[in-house]
Scaffold this motif. Sequence first.
Motif, PDB file in Angstrom:
ATOM      1  N   ALA A  68       2.087  -3.360  -5.610  1.00 38.74           N
ATOM      2  CA  ALA A  68       0.676  -3.316  -5.257  1.00 38.74           C
ATOM      3  C   ALA A  68       0.504  -2.584  -3.940  1.00 38.74           C
ATOM      4  CB  ALA A  68       0.114  -4.723  -5.148  1.00 38.74           C
ATOM      5  N   SER A  69      -0.592  -1.839  -3.837  1.00 43.96           N
ATOM      6  CA  SER A  69      -0.870  -1.108  -2.611  1.00 43.96           C
ATOM      7  C   SER A  69      -2.360  -0.886  -2.465  1.00 43.96           C
ATOM      8  CB  SER A  69      -0.129   0.231  -2.612  1.00 43.96           C
ATOM      9  OG  SER A  69      -0.549   1.024  -3.698  1.00 43.96           O
ATOM     10  N   GLY A  70      -2.782  -0.482  -1.276  1.00 41.54           N
ATOM     11  CA  GLY A  70      -4.170  -0.096  -1.065  1.00 41.54           C
ATOM     12  C   GLY A  70      -5.004  -1.034  -0.227  1.00 41.54           C
ATOM     13  N   GLY A  71      -4.450  -2.148   0.195  1.00 37.78           N
ATOM     14  CA  GLY A  71      -5.226  -3.070   1.012  1.00 37.78           C
ATOM     15  C   GLY A  71      -5.491  -2.511   2.401  1.00 37.78           C
ATOM     16  N   GLY A  72      -6.333  -3.211   3.154  1.00 37.76           N
ATOM     17  CA  GLY A  72      -6.630  -2.778   4.504  1.00 37.76           C
ATOM     18  C   GLY A  72      -7.823  -3.490   5.077  1.00 37.76           C
ATOM     19  N   LEU A  73      -8.309  -2.958   6.182  1.00 39.97           N
ATOM     20  CA  LEU A  73      -9.464  -3.516   6.889  1.00 39.97           C
ATOM     21  C   LEU A  73     -10.658  -2.605   6.665  1.00 39.97           C
ATOM     22  CD1 LEU A  73     -10.772  -5.436   8.987  1.00 39.97           C
ATOM     23  CD2 LEU A  73      -9.848  -3.910  10.761  1.00 39.97           C
ATOM     24  N   VAL A  74     -11.779  -3.209   6.286  1.00 45.59           N
ATOM     25  CA  VAL A  74     -12.982  -2.424   6.023  1.00 45.59           C
ATOM     26  C   VAL A  74     -14.193  -3.229   6.458  1.00 45.59           C
ATOM     27  CG1 VAL A  74     -13.227  -3.307   3.658  1.00 45.59           C
ATOM     28  CG2 VAL A  74     -14.143  -1.048   4.240  1.00 45.59           C
ATOM     29  N   GLN A  75     -15.252  -2.536   6.797  1.00 47.26           N
ATOM     30  CA  GLN A  75     -16.482  -3.224   7.167  1.00 47.26           C
ATOM     31  C   GLN A  75     -17.245  -3.651   5.925  1.00 47.26           C
ATOM     32  OE1 GLN A  75     -18.608  -0.525   9.800  1.00 47.26           O
ATOM     33  NE2 GLN A  75     -17.749  -1.540  11.603  1.00 47.26           N
ATOM     34  N   GLY A 131     -19.781  -3.869   3.111  1.00 47.53           N
ATOM     35  CA  GLY A 131     -20.461  -2.766   2.449  1.00 47.53           C
ATOM     36  C   GLY A 131     -19.561  -1.598   2.122  1.00 47.53           C
ATOM     37  N   GLY A 132     -18.359  -1.621   2.650  1.00 44.50           N
ATOM     38  CA  GLY A 132     -17.414  -0.543   2.414  1.00 44.50           C
ATOM     39  C   GLY A 132     -16.660  -0.698   1.110  1.00 44.50           C
ATOM     40  N   SER A 133     -15.693   0.194   0.896  1.00 44.42           N
ATOM     41  CA  SER A 133     -14.938   0.228  -0.353  1.00 44.42           C
ATOM     42  C   SER A 133     -13.446   0.342  -0.086  1.00 44.42           C
ATOM     43  CB  SER A 133     -15.380   1.428  -1.204  1.00 44.42           C
ATOM     44  OG  SER A 133     -16.750   1.359  -1.532  1.00 44.42           O
ATOM     45  N   LEU A 134     -12.684  -0.167  -1.021  1.00 39.25           N
ATOM     46  CA  LEU A 134     -11.235  -0.008  -1.035  1.00 39.25           C
ATOM     47  C   LEU A 134     -10.790   0.146  -2.481  1.00 39.25           C
ATOM     48  CD1 LEU A 134      -9.888  -2.719   1.467  1.00 39.25           C
ATOM     49  CD2 LEU A 134      -9.716  -0.240   1.735  1.00 39.25           C
ATOM     50  N   ARG A 135      -9.645   0.782  -2.662  1.00 42.47           N
ATOM     51  CA  ARG A 135      -9.077   0.925  -4.008  1.00 42.47           C
ATOM     52  C   ARG A 135      -7.650   0.411  -3.986  1.00 42.47           C
ATOM     53  NH1 ARG A 135      -6.964   6.117  -7.301  1.00 42.47           N
ATOM     54  NH2 ARG A 135      -7.694   5.594  -9.398  1.00 42.47           N
ATOM     55  N   LEU A 136      -7.384  -0.581  -4.792  1.00 43.45           N
ATOM     56  CA  LEU A 136      -6.042  -1.126  -4.913  1.00 43.45           C
ATOM     57  C   LEU A 136      -5.352  -0.531  -6.139  1.00 43.45           C
ATOM     58  CD1 LEU A 136      -6.707  -4.927  -4.220  1.00 43.45           C
ATOM     59  CD2 LEU A 136      -6.328  -3.066  -2.587  1.00 43.45           C
ATOM     60  N   SER A 137      -4.044  -0.392  -6.043  1.00 45.34           N
ATOM     61  CA  SER A 137      -3.249   0.096  -7.163  1.00 45.34           C
ATOM     62  C   SER A 137      -2.150  -0.901  -7.482  1.00 45.34           C
ATOM     63  CB  SER A 137      -2.611   1.450  -6.831  1.00 45.34           C
ATOM     64  OG  SER A 137      -3.583   2.423  -6.577  1.00 45.34           O
ATOM     65  N   CYS A 138      -1.815  -0.994  -8.748  1.00 43.48           N
ATOM     66  CA  CYS A 138      -0.725  -1.863  -9.190  1.00 43.48           C
ATOM     67  C   CYS A 138       0.095  -1.085 -10.208  1.00 43.48           C
ATOM     68  CB  CYS A 138      -1.268  -3.142  -9.799  1.00 43.48           C
ATOM     69  SG  CYS A 138       0.014  -4.255 -10.437  1.00 43.48           S
ATOM     70  N   ALA A 139       1.307  -0.733  -9.827  1.00 42.82           N
ATOM     71  CA  ALA A 139       2.179   0.034 -10.703  1.00 42.82           C
ATOM     72  C   ALA A 139       3.272  -0.863 -11.248  1.00 42.82           C
ATOM     73  CB  ALA A 139       2.782   1.201  -9.940  1.00 42.82           C
ATOM     74  N   ALA A 140       3.404  -0.882 -12.564  1.00 44.80           N
ATOM     75  CA  ALA A 140       4.455  -1.657 -13.207  1.00 44.80           C
ATOM     76  C   ALA A 140       5.636  -0.736 -13.504  1.00 44.80           C
ATOM     77  CB  ALA A 140       3.935  -2.283 -14.492  1.00 44.80           C
ATOM     78  N   SER A 141       6.821  -1.210 -13.225  1.00 48.07           N
ATOM     79  CA  SER A 141       7.999  -0.354 -13.384  1.00 48.07           C
ATOM     80  C   SER A 141       8.350  -0.129 -14.844  1.00 48.07           C
ATOM     81  CB  SER A 141       9.193  -0.965 -12.651  1.00 48.07           C
ATOM     82  OG  SER A 141       9.491  -2.241 -13.190  1.00 48.07           O
ATOM     83  N   ARG A 142       7.977  -1.050 -15.692  1.00 50.47           N
ATOM     84  CA  ARG A 142       8.237  -0.850 -17.108  1.00 50.47           C
ATOM     85  C   ARG A 142       7.199  -1.597 -17.912  1.00 50.47           C
ATOM     86  NH1 ARG A 142      11.476  -4.876 -19.842  1.00 50.47           N
ATOM     87  NH2 ARG A 142      11.765  -6.712 -18.536  1.00 50.47           N
ATOM     88  N   ARG A 143       7.053  -1.163 -19.119  1.00 53.19           N
ATOM     89  CA  ARG A 143       6.067  -1.792 -19.992  1.00 53.19           C
ATOM     90  C   ARG A 143       6.815  -2.523 -21.097  1.00 53.19           C
ATOM     91  NH1 ARG A 143       0.663   1.080 -22.303  1.00 53.19           N
ATOM     92  NH2 ARG A 143      -0.020  -0.559 -23.702  1.00 53.19           N
ATOM     93  N   THR A 144       6.498  -3.769 -21.244  1.00 54.60           N
ATOM     94  CA  THR A 144       7.239  -4.591 -22.201  1.00 54.60           C
ATOM     95  C   THR A 144       6.518  -4.747 -23.528  1.00 54.60           C
ATOM     96  OG1 THR A 144       6.246  -6.579 -21.287  1.00 54.60           O
ATOM     97  CG2 THR A 144       8.338  -5.886 -20.347  1.00 54.60           C
ATOM     98  N   SER A 145       5.281  -4.369 -23.589  1.00 54.17           N
ATOM     99  CA  SER A 145       4.535  -4.563 -24.832  1.00 54.17           C
ATOM    100  C   SER A 145       3.337  -3.635 -24.860  1.00 54.17           C
ATOM    101  CB  SER A 145       4.068  -6.014 -24.944  1.00 54.17           C
ATOM    102  OG  SER A 145       3.098  -6.162 -25.968  1.00 54.17           O
ATOM    103  N   ILE A 146       2.946  -3.215 -26.054  1.00 56.56           N
ATOM    104  CA  ILE A 146       1.753  -2.392 -26.202  1.00 56.56           C
ATOM    105  C   ILE A 146       0.523  -3.170 -25.789  1.00 56.56           C
ATOM    106  CG2 ILE A 146       1.343  -3.065 -28.603  1.00 56.56           C
ATOM    107  CD1 ILE A 146       0.866   0.446 -27.119  1.00 56.56           C
TER     108      ILE A 146
END
Length: 124
Positions: free
Chosen positions: A4-11, A13-28
């Motif tokens: 997971a990445s993308g956290g931070g400090l914001v005022q 009314g502001g915006s943030l975008r978090l990402s979550c990357a999985a190293s492998r996929r186990t199921s459709i």
Amino acid sequence: QLQASGGGLVQAGGSLRLSCAASRRTSIRQTIGWFRQAPGKEREFVAAIRLSGYNTYYGDSVKGRFTISGDNAKNTAYLQMNNLRPEDTAVYYCAADPSIILSAIRDSRSYSYWGQGTQVTVSS
């Protein structure tokens, strides 16, 4: 297995975008979910997406402000957070599982894999 990445400090009314990357996929039918936990509070469901059909689900407190999306090829989910409020301050966790039934998608106990948390702080 989850990054997971993308956290931070914001005022407010502001915006943030978090990402979550999985190293492998186990199921459709893999589902990726976001949960958050503020100090002294229980872990709360934020949003989830099924990577097979991009069906999305949201917690009531974030509907209309947060958008979850996915990239099937990259096995990655994103959480776009707009109009942030101080009460959104928490550690955000992403989680994944290859087989969650719809009725359990908001239950953190349904997810087998968890990433490290990322701190989101919204100042007033």
